[in-house]
Write a protein that holds these residues in place. Structure first.
Motif, PDB file in Angstrom:
ATOM      1  N   VAL A  59      46.375  32.110  37.864  1.00  0.00           N
ATOM      2  CA  VAL A  59      44.780  31.640  38.122  1.00  0.00           C
ATOM      3  C   VAL A  59      44.149  32.507  39.215  1.00  0.00           C
ATOM      4  O   VAL A  59      43.062  32.102  38.567  1.00  0.00           O
ATOM      5  N   LEU A  60      44.343  31.968  40.211  1.00  0.00           N
ATOM      6  CA  LEU A  60      43.766  33.438  41.088  1.00  0.00           C
ATOM      7  C   LEU A  60      43.261  34.092  40.929  1.00  0.00           C
ATOM      8  O   LEU A  60      42.392  34.779  41.226  1.00  0.00           O
ATOM      9  N   TYR A  61      44.273  34.744  40.308  1.00  0.00           N
ATOM     10  CA  TYR A  61      44.209  36.232  40.147  1.00  0.00           C
ATOM     11  C   TYR A  61      42.791  35.872  39.061  1.00  0.00           C
ATOM     12  O   TYR A  61      41.399  36.923  39.536  1.00  0.00           O
ATOM     13  N   LEU A  62      42.985  35.790  38.063  1.00  0.00           N
ATOM     14  CA  LEU A  62      42.078  35.346  37.010  1.00  0.00           C
ATOM     15  C   LEU A  62      40.679  34.502  37.513  1.00  0.00           C
ATOM     16  O   LEU A  62      39.646  35.928  36.717  1.00  0.00           O
ATOM     17  N   LEU A  63      40.370  33.917  38.245  1.00  0.00           N
ATOM     18  CA  LEU A  63      39.298  33.604  38.915  1.00  0.00           C
ATOM     19  C   LEU A  63      38.768  34.962  39.594  1.00  0.00           C
ATOM     20  O   LEU A  63      37.372  34.696  39.088  1.00  0.00           O
ATOM     21  N   VAL A  64      39.835  35.445  40.252  1.00  0.00           N
ATOM     22  CA  VAL A  64      38.993  36.635  41.163  1.00  0.00           C
ATOM     23  C   VAL A  64      38.899  37.708  40.696  1.00  0.00           C
ATOM     24  O   VAL A  64      37.552  38.630  40.779  1.00  0.00           O
TER      25      VAL A  64
END
Length: 65
Positions: A59-64
């Motif tokens: 999720v963090l990778y997709l948001l960044v």
């Protein structure tokens, strides 16, 4: 199945019949089945933690990105 898993785990961990019996009596109420059940629960909890961490990382990778 749980009994076999518990027996294998304890003998691999302690490798001494006396120590296995002491641990079995002290921690697992004298039953290999209980040792197998605790080991299975520990494995499932570890997998759950890895899954949650991987999900958070995705999720963090997709948001960044």
């Amino acid at each position: 199945m749980l009994s076999f898993l518990g027996r294998s785990y304890l003998y691999l961990r302690f490798r001494n019949t006396e120590k296995v019996q002491q641990e079995l009596t002290r921690k697992y109420e004298g039953q290999f089945k209980n040792a197998g059940l605790v080991l299975l629960a520990d494995i499932l909890m570890a997998l759950a933690v890895v899954t949650v961490v991987a999900l958070i990382a995705a999720v963090l990778y997709l948001l960044v990105a």
